[in-house]
Design a protein around this motif. Structure first.
Motif, PDB file in Angstrom:
ATOM      1  N   LEU A 181       0.856  -1.177   0.000  1.00 36.43           N
ATOM      2  CA  LEU A 181       0.000   0.000   0.000  1.00 36.43           C
ATOM      3  C   LEU A 181       0.893   1.227   0.000  1.00 36.43           C
ATOM      4  N   ALA A 182       0.779   2.062  -1.020  1.00 34.47           N
ATOM      5  CA  ALA A 182       1.614   3.248  -1.138  1.00 34.47           C
ATOM      6  C   ALA A 182       0.987   4.427  -0.395  1.00 34.47           C
ATOM      7  N   TYR A 183      -0.257   4.721  -0.684  1.00 34.19           N
ATOM      8  CA  TYR A 183      -0.946   5.866  -0.114  1.00 34.19           C
ATOM      9  C   TYR A 183      -2.364   5.497   0.258  1.00 34.19           C
ATOM     10  N   THR A 184      -2.865   6.121   1.253  1.00 36.19           N
ATOM     11  CA  THR A 184      -4.294   6.190   1.496  1.00 36.19           C
ATOM     12  C   THR A 184      -4.612   7.678   1.561  1.00 36.19           C
ATOM     13  N   ASN A 185      -5.642   8.105   0.878  1.00 32.06           N
ATOM     14  CA  ASN A 185      -5.979   9.521   0.798  1.00 32.06           C
ATOM     15  C   ASN A 185      -7.340   9.789   1.416  1.00 32.06           C
ATOM     16  N   ILE A 186      -7.466  10.957   2.019  1.00 33.86           N
ATOM     17  CA  ILE A 186      -8.730  11.417   2.566  1.00 33.86           C
ATOM     18  C   ILE A 186      -9.088  12.712   1.840  1.00 33.86           C
ATOM     19  N   PHE A 187     -10.276  12.750   1.237  1.00 39.08           N
ATOM     20  CA  PHE A 187     -10.770  13.984   0.634  1.00 39.08           C
ATOM     21  C   PHE A 187     -11.315  14.870   1.736  1.00 39.08           C
ATOM     22  N   THR A 188     -11.009  16.160   1.656  1.00 38.79           N
ATOM     23  CA  THR A 188     -11.440  17.098   2.683  1.00 38.79           C
ATOM     24  C   THR A 188     -11.565  18.498   2.091  1.00 38.79           C
ATOM     25  N   ALA A 189     -12.498  19.275   2.620  1.00 37.85           N
ATOM     26  CA  ALA A 189     -12.669  20.656   2.166  1.00 37.85           C
ATOM     27  C   ALA A 189     -11.510  21.542   2.615  1.00 37.85           C
ATOM     28  N   ASP A 190     -10.785  21.130   3.660  1.00 30.07           N
ATOM     29  CA  ASP A 190      -9.687  21.945   4.189  1.00 30.07           C
ATOM     30  C   ASP A 190      -8.464  21.045   4.405  1.00 30.07           C
ATOM     31  N   ILE A 191      -7.649  20.893   3.349  1.00 33.29           N
ATOM     32  CA  ILE A 191      -6.514  19.963   3.445  1.00 33.29           C
ATOM     33  C   ILE A 191      -5.518  20.399   4.510  1.00 33.29           C
ATOM     34  N   ASN A 192      -5.329  21.676   4.701  1.00 33.40           N
ATOM     35  CA  ASN A 192      -4.353  22.117   5.700  1.00 33.40           C
ATOM     36  C   ASN A 192      -4.806  21.788   7.115  1.00 33.40           C
ATOM     37  N   ARG A 193      -6.063  22.016   7.417  1.00 28.03           N
ATOM     38  CA  ARG A 193      -6.573  21.716   8.764  1.00 28.03           C
ATOM     39  C   ARG A 193      -6.458  20.229   9.077  1.00 28.03           C
ATOM     40  N   ARG A 203      -1.649  17.283   0.146  1.00 27.03           N
ATOM     41  CA  ARG A 203      -0.527  17.215   1.086  1.00 27.03           C
ATOM     42  C   ARG A 203      -0.370  15.761   1.477  1.00 27.03           C
ATOM     43  N   GLY A 204       0.875  15.267   1.476  1.00 26.35           N
ATOM     44  CA  GLY A 204       1.146  13.877   1.816  1.00 26.35           C
ATOM     45  C   GLY A 204       2.175  13.765   2.922  1.00 26.35           C
ATOM     46  N   PHE A 205       2.103  12.649   3.673  1.00 16.35           N
ATOM     47  CA  PHE A 205       2.981  12.416   4.813  1.00 16.35           C
ATOM     48  C   PHE A 205       3.391  10.950   4.868  1.00 16.35           C
ATOM     49  N   THR A 206       4.631  10.692   5.293  1.00 14.16           N
ATOM     50  CA  THR A 206       5.046   9.314   5.512  1.00 14.16           C
ATOM     51  C   THR A 206       4.336   8.794   6.756  1.00 14.16           C
ATOM     52  N   ALA A 207       3.964   7.539   6.701  1.00 12.84           N
ATOM     53  CA  ALA A 207       3.251   6.906   7.819  1.00 12.84           C
ATOM     54  C   ALA A 207       3.690   5.450   7.895  1.00 12.84           C
ATOM     55  N   GLY A 208       4.861   5.231   8.467  1.00  8.02           N
ATOM     56  CA  GLY A 208       5.384   3.871   8.518  1.00  8.02           C
ATOM     57  C   GLY A 208       5.806   3.432   7.133  1.00  8.02           C
ATOM     58  N   GLY A 209       5.341   2.279   6.698  1.00 13.51           N
ATOM     59  CA  GLY A 209       5.705   1.748   5.396  1.00 13.51           C
ATOM     60  C   GLY A 209       4.845   2.252   4.257  1.00 13.51           C
ATOM     61  N   SER A 210       3.905   3.131   4.546  1.00 14.57           N
ATOM     62  CA  SER A 210       3.072   3.712   3.500  1.00 14.57           C
ATOM     63  C   SER A 210       2.961   5.214   3.757  1.00 14.57           C
TER      64      SER A 210
END
Length: 130
Positions: A4-16, A39-46
């Protein structure tokens, strides 16, 4: 093996929302991928990403309609005490506690919360909890 490379969450306010998760879990931002839509962040192996609503069009997707949870993110902690500490921190940062830390029927220890957008997530310790 597929990873699993990424999991993404759609949001009206990506910064918050990105700031909520990065502050809570100490995630490192992947600055090379930052844009007004993502905006993306490392989270362990994904990695975990936060996408603005405009990303739906970019990806050829339409927002899901209707109520109900469709995704549940689980973040592993190194021990039960960290589950409890991160649960308290999450609430201080604006999360809503759904279920206090508890021992699961399979012996793990976890809490269930909702982030500031209402997305469900768990903080989990996979080890055996007495």
């Amino acid at each position: 093996m597929i990873a699993l490379a990424y999991t993404n969450i759609f949001t009206a306010d990506i910064n918050r929302l990105a700031d909520f998760y990065s502050e809570l879990f100490g995630l490192e931002e992947l600055l090379e991928s930052r844009s007004p839509l993502f905006r993306g962040f490392t989270a362990g192996g994904s990695a975990i990403g936060f996408s603005a609503p405009e990303a739906y069009d970019l990806l050829g997707l339409k927002p899901q309609e209707g109520s109900g949870d469709r995704v549940l993110q689980t973040f592993d902690a190194p021990d039960a005490d960290t589950v409890s500490a991160l649960t308290d921190k999450a609430v201080l940062l604006g999360a809503t506690l759904v279920k206090e830390p508890f021992k699961t029927y399979y012996g793990w220890f976890q809490s269930v919360l909702r982030d500031p957008d209402g997305n469900a997530f768990r903080i989990n310790f996979r080890g055996q909890f007495a």
